[in-house]
Structure formats: structure tokens, C-alpha cells
Design an enzyme around this catalytic site. Structure first.
Site, PDB file in Angstrom:
ATOM      1  N   ASP A  67       6.215  -2.971  -0.073  1.00  0.00           N
ATOM      2  CA  ASP A  67       7.119  -3.895  -0.763  1.00  0.00           C
ATOM      3  C   ASP A  67       8.152  -3.114  -1.564  1.00  0.00           C
ATOM      4  O   ASP A  67       7.847  -2.035  -2.090  1.00  0.00           O
ATOM      5  CB  ASP A  67       6.352  -4.831  -1.702  1.00  0.00           C
ATOM      6  CG  ASP A  67       7.221  -5.994  -2.158  1.00  0.00           C
ATOM      7  OD1 ASP A  67       7.316  -6.989  -1.408  1.00  0.00           O
ATOM      8  OD2 ASP A  67       7.835  -5.903  -3.244  1.00  0.00           O
ATOM      9  N   ARG A 103      -4.629 -11.085   5.022  1.00  0.00           N
ATOM     10  CA  ARG A 103      -4.068 -11.377   3.691  1.00  0.00           C
ATOM     11  C   ARG A 103      -5.061 -12.147   2.826  1.00  0.00           C
ATOM     12  O   ARG A 103      -5.136 -11.927   1.617  1.00  0.00           O
ATOM     13  CB  ARG A 103      -2.763 -12.181   3.860  1.00  0.00           C
ATOM     14  CG  ARG A 103      -2.155 -12.673   2.548  1.00  0.00           C
ATOM     15  CD  ARG A 103      -1.645 -11.528   1.700  1.00  0.00           C
ATOM     16  NE  ARG A 103      -1.149 -11.968   0.410  1.00  0.00           N
ATOM     17  CZ  ARG A 103      -1.887 -12.074  -0.685  1.00  0.00           C
ATOM     18  NH1 ARG A 103      -3.187 -11.761  -0.657  1.00  0.00           N
ATOM     19  NH2 ARG A 103      -1.350 -12.451  -1.832  1.00  0.00           N
ATOM     20  N   TYR A 139      15.967  -6.842 -10.476  1.00  0.00           N
ATOM     21  CA  TYR A 139      14.623  -7.358 -10.756  1.00  0.00           C
ATOM     22  C   TYR A 139      14.164  -6.972 -12.164  1.00  0.00           C
ATOM     23  O   TYR A 139      13.475  -7.748 -12.827  1.00  0.00           O
ATOM     24  CB  TYR A 139      13.632  -6.848  -9.712  1.00  0.00           C
ATOM     25  CG  TYR A 139      13.677  -7.614  -8.410  1.00  0.00           C
ATOM     26  CD1 TYR A 139      13.066  -8.863  -8.300  1.00  0.00           C
ATOM     27  CD2 TYR A 139      14.341  -7.114  -7.296  1.00  0.00           C
ATOM     28  CE1 TYR A 139      13.113  -9.581  -7.117  1.00  0.00           C
ATOM     29  CE2 TYR A 139      14.391  -7.830  -6.104  1.00  0.00           C
ATOM     30  CZ  TYR A 139      13.780  -9.061  -6.023  1.00  0.00           C
ATOM     31  OH  TYR A 139      13.833  -9.781  -4.846  1.00  0.00           O
ATOM     32  N   ARG A 162      10.758  -7.820   8.681  1.00  0.00           N
ATOM     33  CA  ARG A 162       9.637  -8.718   8.370  1.00  0.00           C
ATOM     34  C   ARG A 162       8.795  -9.005   9.612  1.00  0.00           C
ATOM     35  O   ARG A 162       8.253 -10.099   9.770  1.00  0.00           O
ATOM     36  CB  ARG A 162      10.132 -10.031   7.745  1.00  0.00           C
ATOM     37  CG  ARG A 162      10.875  -9.849   6.432  1.00  0.00           C
ATOM     38  CD  ARG A 162      11.381 -11.194   5.925  1.00  0.00           C
ATOM     39  NE  ARG A 162      12.127 -11.046   4.684  1.00  0.00           N
ATOM     40  CZ  ARG A 162      11.613 -11.186   3.471  1.00  0.00           C
ATOM     41  NH1 ARG A 162      10.317 -11.448   3.338  1.00  0.00           N
ATOM     42  NH2 ARG A 162      12.361 -11.059   2.402  1.00  0.00           N
ATOM     43  N   ARG A 218       3.790 -13.696   7.649  1.00  0.00           N
ATOM     44  CA  ARG A 218       3.104 -14.988   7.651  1.00  0.00           C
ATOM     45  C   ARG A 218       3.101 -15.700   8.997  1.00  0.00           C
ATOM     46  O   ARG A 218       2.286 -16.578   9.240  1.00  0.00           O
ATOM     47  CB  ARG A 218       3.738 -15.896   6.585  1.00  0.00           C
ATOM     48  CG  ARG A 218       3.386 -15.465   5.179  1.00  0.00           C
ATOM     49  CD  ARG A 218       4.183 -16.224   4.145  1.00  0.00           C
ATOM     50  NE  ARG A 218       5.572 -15.792   4.122  1.00  0.00           N
ATOM     51  CZ  ARG A 218       6.476 -16.253   3.274  1.00  0.00           C
ATOM     52  NH1 ARG A 218       6.121 -17.165   2.385  1.00  0.00           N
ATOM     53  NH2 ARG A 218       7.713 -15.811   3.297  1.00  0.00           N
TER      54      ARG A 218
END
Length: 260
Positions: free
Chosen positions: A71, A34, A147, A21, A25
Site C-alpha cells: 500500500d 483477506r 494524506y 489493482r 476485491r
């Protein structure tokens, strides 16, 4: 590349560094880009922007490796599961209830749906310093299956576990289909210039121990074998998160270069 040398077992001092990561953010320059995209999937599928945020941490910190901005759920997006990312909640997608909901994809090559990812890889490889490795990655079959049955993240994974116990043969076939789809996704990235590949089994810890061999070890090894059959022999990083003592058998059964 020092990072690649380390994956092949060479001891280096100091050791090469990268962090998972590492684009995201915490970087103001990431947040600025973003905000120019309406949703996360469109962000991942914009090659120029995906390339830009891939190399941001390298420009700032000079890590030894970069990981392509993408992703783990892009494969499920390619399988038309209506993947969305809801702020404050996380990913949401259409739930499946049986093998028949996705078996049509067993005979479909989805490589063309990853054209934007491949272009982002190519751009990033061209933009990065030659000494900096570029990692391509995918979600692993079991994690993708959770998922599909939960419709997002879960605390108890009751739908996935119930299906596994009630319809084991269908579950194994779903894993087989997902194994092939994961390999397709990794092949696209390999062909466009990544220097290593990584497999994220983020929910490996929730698989019952008695199923690890069938669902985790065998599928990961099958992915490696498919890659080899397609003349791809890049160093491989496995992330079977949280399987504890299962790592010993994992290391014996899966011909990976590194366990994260």
C-alpha cells in the site's frame, strides 16, 4: 521478460499486459485470504499472504507482470502516523500541522520497518514464472503529503493547499524528507528482487500548476537519482495522475521509462 523489454522501448506484438489493482476485491481467492486478517496493514505486512495475493492474478490470467501486494501509505505507517483503513470510508491517519511533526524522520533510516515487504517481494519473485516481471512501488512525496495534512482522502485538499501557500519553505522541506523515505522504501524492494519500480502520485492533479516543477517533477527526478546512487537502475514507471498538459514537461524533466 516481455514487460521489461517494452519498458525499455521495444515494440512487441501483442504488447505485454498488466492492470493496476490486479490483486483485490474482484477475486474470491483474494477475499478468502483477506478475511483471515483483522486489518489491512497487518495483511500487507504478512509476507506469505502478501505473496499469495500477488501471484493470484498471474495464476488466473497469466499477465506479463505482477505488482507486489502492498500500500502507498506504508511509509506513513513507518513514520508512526497511526494509519488505519476503515471499511466504507478508506484510510485514516494522524494529521500533521507543521514540519516539526515529522522532521525527526529526516535523519532516520526506516528500511528495517519494511522487512516484511522485502520478504514478500523475495517470496513472490521465487514463486512467479521467470517470464513474469514483478513490479515494486511506492506512493509519491506529494500524494503522501496530502494524506499527512488531510488525515485521509479529500475532495478539496484545503489543509494541504493552505499549508503550501502559507509556509512554502516548510512544505518543500517536507517533500524533501518524503522523497528520501520513498527512495528507502523502493531500495528495499529493489534489493529483494523486483524487476521494475513504480511511483504512484495519485493526487498529482490537485497540485497548483505553478508548483508542479518544485513538488512533482523535482521530487520524482530526485528519487531516480537516489536510486542510481545506490546502484539501482531498474526500469521506472511514473503515475502522475491527472496532470494533463503537465505531462509534456514531466516527460522532459523526469528520466522515467514509462508514464502510466
Amino acid at each position: 521478460m516481455r514487460f521489461i523489454e517494452a519498458l525499455y522501448g521495444k515494440r512487441l506484438n501483442p504488447p505485454p499486459i498488466w492492470i493496476m489493482r490486479q490483486a483485490g476485491r474482484y477475486l474470491p481467492e483474494y477475499r478468502a485470504i483477506r478475511q483471515t486478517e483483522l486489518n489491512f496493514i497487518s495483511f500487507c505486512l504478512n509476507p506469505e499472504k502478501a505473496c499469495r495475493v500477488t501471484i493470484q492474478p498471474i495464476e488466473r490470467y497469466q499477465f506479463d507482470a505482477s505488482i507486489i501486494f502492498s500500500d502507498i501509505l506504508l511509509i506513513l505507517w513507518a513514520m508512526n502516523r497511526n494509519v488505519n483503513f476503515i471499511e466504507g470510508i478508506g484510510p485514516r491517519l494522524d494529521v500533521i500541522h507543521s514540519l516539526k511533526d515529522i522532521e525527526i524522520f529526516a535523519s532516520k533510516d526506516l528500511s528495517n520497518k519494511y522487512e516484511a515487504v522485502g520478504k514478500a517481494v523475495k517470496l513472490a519473485r521465487q514463486a512467479l514464472p521467470t517470464k513474469t516481471a514483478l513490479i515494486g512501488f511506492s506512493g509519491a512525496p506529494w500524494t503522501l503529503m496530502t494524506y499527512l495534512f488531510e488525515g485521509g482522502s479529500s475532495r478539496d485538499f484545503v489543509n494541504t493547499k493552505s499549508f503550501l501557500w502559507q509556509k512554502p519553505n516548510e512544505a518543500i522541506e517536507i517533500i524533501r524528507i518524503l522523497t528520501e523515505k520513498v527512495a528507502e522504501f523502493l531500495i528495499v524492494q529493489a534489493n529483494q528482487g523486483v524487476n521494475a519500480l513504480m511511483l504512484f502520485d495519485s493526487w498529482a492533479n490537485v497540485i497548483p500548476a505553478s508548483w508542479r516543477n518544485e513538488i512533482i517533477y523535482k521530487s520524482h527526478q530526485s528519487i531516480l537519482e537516489i536510486l542510481r546512487k545506490n546502484n539501482i537502475d531498474l526500469p521506472f514507471i511514473s503515475f502522475p495522475k491527472g496532470i494533463g498538459e503537465g505531462l509534456i514537461n514531466y516527460a522532459n524533466e523526469v528520466e522515467t521509462n514509462c508514464i502510466a
